[in-house]
Design a protein around this motif. Structure first.
Motif, PDB file in Angstrom:
ATOM      1  N   PRO A 186      -9.806  45.398  20.209  1.00 39.47           N
ATOM      2  CA  PRO A 186      -8.992  44.479  19.910  1.00 39.47           C
ATOM      3  C   PRO A 186      -7.908  43.737  20.536  1.00 39.47           C
ATOM      4  O   PRO A 186      -7.686  42.774  19.643  1.00 39.47           O
ATOM      5  CB  PRO A 186      -7.161  44.946  20.388  1.00 39.47           C
ATOM      6  CG  PRO A 186      -8.442  46.777  21.168  1.00 39.47           C
ATOM      7  CD  PRO A 186      -9.327  46.512  21.105  1.00 39.47           C
ATOM      8  N   GLU A 187      -8.834  43.129  21.511  1.00 35.99           N
ATOM      9  CA  GLU A 187      -9.379  41.740  22.498  1.00 35.99           C
ATOM     10  C   GLU A 187      -9.421  40.945  21.735  1.00 35.99           C
ATOM     11  O   GLU A 187      -9.198  39.455  21.900  1.00 35.99           O
ATOM     12  CB  GLU A 187      -9.996  41.542  23.573  1.00 35.99           C
ATOM     13  CG  GLU A 187      -9.020  42.669  24.697  1.00 35.99           C
ATOM     14  CD  GLU A 187      -7.735  41.495  25.147  1.00 35.99           C
ATOM     15  OE1 GLU A 187      -7.918  40.796  25.035  1.00 35.99           O
ATOM     16  OE2 GLU A 187      -6.634  42.303  25.517  1.00 35.99           O
ATOM     17  N   THR A 188     -10.457  41.095  20.713  1.00 38.95           N
ATOM     18  CA  THR A 188     -11.656  39.707  19.865  1.00 38.95           C
ATOM     19  C   THR A 188      -9.876  39.243  18.665  1.00 38.95           C
ATOM     20  O   THR A 188     -10.081  38.496  18.253  1.00 38.95           O
ATOM     21  CB  THR A 188     -12.428  40.498  19.442  1.00 38.95           C
ATOM     22  OG1 THR A 188     -12.413  41.605  18.036  1.00 38.95           O
ATOM     23  CG2 THR A 188     -13.838  41.090  19.925  1.00 38.95           C
ATOM     24  N   ASN A 189      -9.147  40.140  18.700  1.00 42.96           N
ATOM     25  CA  ASN A 189      -8.466  39.431  17.752  1.00 42.96           C
ATOM     26  C   ASN A 189      -6.671  38.772  18.430  1.00 42.96           C
ATOM     27  O   ASN A 189      -5.866  37.967  18.040  1.00 42.96           O
ATOM     28  CB  ASN A 189      -7.470  40.409  16.823  1.00 42.96           C
ATOM     29  CG  ASN A 189      -8.912  41.065  15.433  1.00 42.96           C
ATOM     30  OD1 ASN A 189      -9.200  40.593  15.489  1.00 42.96           O
ATOM     31  ND2 ASN A 189      -8.597  42.227  15.023  1.00 42.96           N
ATOM     32  N   ARG A 190      -7.457  38.866  20.040  1.00 43.23           N
ATOM     33  CA  ARG A 190      -6.132  37.839  20.621  1.00 43.23           C
ATOM     34  C   ARG A 190      -5.357  36.830  19.378  1.00 43.23           C
ATOM     35  O   ARG A 190      -4.127  35.693  19.473  1.00 43.23           O
ATOM     36  CB  ARG A 190      -6.083  38.111  22.224  1.00 43.23           C
ATOM     37  CG  ARG A 190      -4.376  37.907  22.781  1.00 43.23           C
ATOM     38  CD  ARG A 190      -5.027  38.527  24.298  1.00 43.23           C
ATOM     39  NE  ARG A 190      -4.924  39.685  24.396  1.00 43.23           N
ATOM     40  CZ  ARG A 190      -3.979  40.347  24.771  1.00 43.23           C
ATOM     41  NH1 ARG A 190      -2.982  40.172  24.301  1.00 43.23           N
ATOM     42  NH2 ARG A 190      -4.655  41.587  25.348  1.00 43.23           N
ATOM     43  N   GLY A 191      -6.434  35.851  19.568  1.00 46.89           N
ATOM     44  CA  GLY A 191      -6.401  34.611  18.811  1.00 46.89           C
ATOM     45  C   GLY A 191      -6.242  34.392  17.905  1.00 46.89           C
ATOM     46  O   GLY A 191      -4.914  33.323  18.470  1.00 46.89           O
ATOM     47  N   TYR A 192      -6.129  35.218  17.266  1.00 44.72           N
ATOM     48  CA  TYR A 192      -5.648  35.038  16.136  1.00 44.72           C
ATOM     49  C   TYR A 192      -4.228  35.379  15.636  1.00 44.72           C
ATOM     50  O   TYR A 192      -3.326  34.849  15.112  1.00 44.72           O
ATOM     51  CB  TYR A 192      -6.310  36.163  14.987  1.00 44.72           C
ATOM     52  CG  TYR A 192      -7.953  36.026  14.145  1.00 44.72           C
ATOM     53  CD1 TYR A 192      -8.283  34.792  14.451  1.00 44.72           C
ATOM     54  CD2 TYR A 192      -8.487  36.993  14.888  1.00 44.72           C
ATOM     55  CE1 TYR A 192      -9.490  33.998  13.922  1.00 44.72           C
ATOM     56  CE2 TYR A 192     -10.205  36.776  14.797  1.00 44.72           C
ATOM     57  CZ  TYR A 192     -10.925  35.557  14.009  1.00 44.72           C
ATOM     58  OH  TYR A 192     -12.599  35.409  14.022  1.00 44.72           O
ATOM     59  N   PHE A 193      -3.796  36.362  16.798  1.00 43.31           N
ATOM     60  CA  PHE A 193      -2.568  37.331  16.830  1.00 43.31           C
ATOM     61  C   PHE A 193      -1.290  35.657  17.392  1.00 43.31           C
ATOM     62  O   PHE A 193      -0.548  35.648  17.114  1.00 43.31           O
ATOM     63  CB  PHE A 193      -2.484  38.342  17.417  1.00 43.31           C
ATOM     64  CG  PHE A 193      -2.821  39.660  16.658  1.00 43.31           C
ATOM     65  CD1 PHE A 193      -2.820  39.907  15.463  1.00 43.31           C
ATOM     66  CD2 PHE A 193      -3.568  40.437  18.034  1.00 43.31           C
ATOM     67  CE1 PHE A 193      -3.032  40.426  15.161  1.00 43.31           C
ATOM     68  CE2 PHE A 193      -3.784  41.545  16.718  1.00 43.31           C
ATOM     69  CZ  PHE A 193      -3.677  41.514  15.609  1.00 43.31           C
ATOM     70  N   LYS A 194      -2.167  35.051  18.951  1.00 44.14           N
ATOM     71  CA  LYS A 194      -1.228  34.459  19.132  1.00 44.14           C
ATOM     72  C   LYS A 194      -1.329  32.672  18.713  1.00 44.14           C
ATOM     73  O   LYS A 194      -0.239  31.965  18.145  1.00 44.14           O
ATOM     74  CB  LYS A 194      -2.245  33.886  20.425  1.00 44.14           C
ATOM     75  CG  LYS A 194      -1.728  32.826  21.231  1.00 44.14           C
ATOM     76  CD  LYS A 194      -2.368  32.561  22.576  1.00 44.14           C
ATOM     77  CE  LYS A 194      -3.106  33.707  23.308  1.00 44.14           C
ATOM     78  NZ  LYS A 194      -1.947  33.985  24.638  1.00 44.14           N
ATOM     79  N   ASN A 195      -2.448  32.425  17.472  1.00 40.79           N
ATOM     80  CA  ASN A 195      -2.078  31.609  16.353  1.00 40.79           C
ATOM     81  C   ASN A 195      -0.885  31.885  15.828  1.00 40.79           C
ATOM     82  O   ASN A 195      -0.655  31.315  14.439  1.00 40.79           O
ATOM     83  CB  ASN A 195      -3.338  31.384  15.563  1.00 40.79           C
ATOM     84  CG  ASN A 195      -4.806  30.341  16.631  1.00 40.79           C
ATOM     85  OD1 ASN A 195      -3.842  30.610  17.747  1.00 40.79           O
ATOM     86  ND2 ASN A 195      -5.531  30.639  16.450  1.00 40.79           N
ATOM     87  N   MET A 196      -1.314  32.481  14.601  1.00 42.92           N
ATOM     88  CA  MET A 196      -0.137  33.702  13.870  1.00 42.92           C
ATOM     89  C   MET A 196       1.530  33.168  14.601  1.00 42.92           C
ATOM     90  O   MET A 196       2.197  32.929  14.460  1.00 42.92           O
ATOM     91  CB  MET A 196      -0.350  34.911  13.465  1.00 42.92           C
ATOM     92  CG  MET A 196      -1.238  35.115  12.673  1.00 42.92           C
ATOM     93  SD  MET A 196      -1.005  34.457  10.956  1.00 42.92           S
ATOM     94  CE  MET A 196       0.825  35.192  10.582  1.00 42.92           C
ATOM     95  N   LYS A 197       1.483  33.627  16.070  1.00 42.13           N
ATOM     96  CA  LYS A 197       3.329  33.335  16.601  1.00 42.13           C
ATOM     97  C   LYS A 197       3.288  31.888  16.578  1.00 42.13           C
ATOM     98  O   LYS A 197       4.596  31.264  16.029  1.00 42.13           O
ATOM     99  CB  LYS A 197       2.749  33.749  17.938  1.00 42.13           C
ATOM    100  CG  LYS A 197       3.736  34.028  18.929  1.00 42.13           C
ATOM    101  CD  LYS A 197       5.225  34.356  17.918  1.00 42.13           C
ATOM    102  CE  LYS A 197       6.371  34.588  19.034  1.00 42.13           C
ATOM    103  NZ  LYS A 197       7.260  34.651  18.324  1.00 42.13           N
ATOM    104  N   LYS A 198       2.231  30.897  17.035  1.00 43.72           N
ATOM    105  CA  LYS A 198       2.231  29.852  17.349  1.00 43.72           C
ATOM    106  C   LYS A 198       2.798  29.127  15.988  1.00 43.72           C
ATOM    107  O   LYS A 198       3.226  27.860  15.554  1.00 43.72           O
ATOM    108  CB  LYS A 198       1.093  29.270  17.606  1.00 43.72           C
ATOM    109  CG  LYS A 198       1.615  27.072  18.060  1.00 43.72           C
ATOM    110  CD  LYS A 198      -0.348  26.677  18.589  1.00 43.72           C
ATOM    111  CE  LYS A 198      -0.385  25.549  18.614  1.00 43.72           C
ATOM    112  NZ  LYS A 198      -0.068  24.487  17.116  1.00 43.72           N
ATOM    113  N   LEU A 199       2.025  29.326  14.867  1.00 49.77           N
ATOM    114  CA  LEU A 199       2.157  29.311  13.567  1.00 49.77           C
ATOM    115  C   LEU A 199       4.041  28.887  13.148  1.00 49.77           C
ATOM    116  O   LEU A 199       4.272  28.910  13.014  1.00 49.77           O
ATOM    117  CB  LEU A 199       1.503  29.634  11.903  1.00 49.77           C
ATOM    118  CG  LEU A 199       1.898  29.518  11.082  1.00 49.77           C
ATOM    119  CD1 LEU A 199       1.381  27.781  11.000  1.00 49.77           C
ATOM    120  CD2 LEU A 199       0.691  30.248  10.108  1.00 49.77           C
TER     121      LEU A 199
END
Length: 230
Positions: A167-180
């Motif tokens: 799941p750590e490999t998806n952390r960046g995508y989730f972080k970017n979604m929150k930023k968006l």
């Protein structure tokens, strides 16, 4: 078994919220019941979970007729324009709006019934070719177009992150979604709320919560492996 699984998922949500310094009440668990018989939902209802996710309109409508009316149904699968009319009066939230043409059809059908459609914009944050959704760069423009429709309320964003064993490999995508989500919220567009961030599934929902998810969609972790032969 289903009730035990739900309890475990709820405990994991609690832990993830504690780790992130969040209130667990900010996170809604959507039990993804697609391909599962209505009897399994009846079992799950004993836990108090009232939010259920389906990815086929026909299946959702069939279950809607059989099951209690206080269930909140979430349309989480790709939505074809010719099926929109069947969701009116049934879907609490449509998670998968990714084009102006689909939004136009939603507006048309909900206007006929004089109802409001609550929707999320689906963002393909990882830009996977196999997935639906728009890119992060296209999101604000689409939101501004859809915000003009009187029978649609944009409540936030949704993404389906890549399938992964880590799941750590998806952390960046989730972080970017929150930023968006924060970026769009700061624009104060009329008719648009960014209160919902639907992201995270059985394999990665804890990481998604740590990065700001307000809805997580858990199917296998509650109901077991899906049967695609039905």
């Amino acid at each position: 078994m289903i009730l035990e699984n739900i309890k475990e998922v709820q405990q994991n949500i609690q832990k993830a919220c504690e780790k992130a310094g969040r209130n667990p009440e900010e996170v809604t668990l959507i039990a993804v019941s697609k391909t599962k018989p209505y009897t399994m939902i009846e079992e799950a209802l004993k836990s108090g979970v009232l939010d259920y996710g389906e990815n086929k309109v026909q299946e959702m409508c069939e279950k809607f007729e059989i099951l209690p009316k206080d269930i909140r149904w979430h349309m989480i699968g790709h939505l074809q324009r010719n099926k929109v009319k069947y969701l009116v009066g049934k879907a609490s939230l449509i998670h998968s709006v990714d084009s102006i043409r689909l939004a136009e059809q939603i507006e048309k059908e909900y206007a006929k019934a004089d109802e409001i459609a609550n929707i999320l914009i689906e963002v393909n944050m990882a830009e996977e070719e196999s997935k639906f959704g728009i890119t992060a760069n296209e999101t604000e423009e689409l939101i501004r177009e859809i915000s003009q429709f009187p029978h649609i309320r944009i409540q936030g964003l949704m993404t389906i992150a890549p399938y992964t064993d880590n799941p750590e490999t998806n952390r960046g995508y989730f972080k970017n979604m929150k930023k968006l989500s924060v970026d769009i919220s700061s624009k104060n567009i009329d008719n648009v709320s960014m209160s919902v961030l639907s992201m995270g599934m059985t394999g990665d929902y804890q990481v998604a919560i740590e990065e700001g998810a307000t809805m997580v969609r858990v199917g296998t972790g509650i109901f077991g492996e899906r049967n695609y032969n039905i």
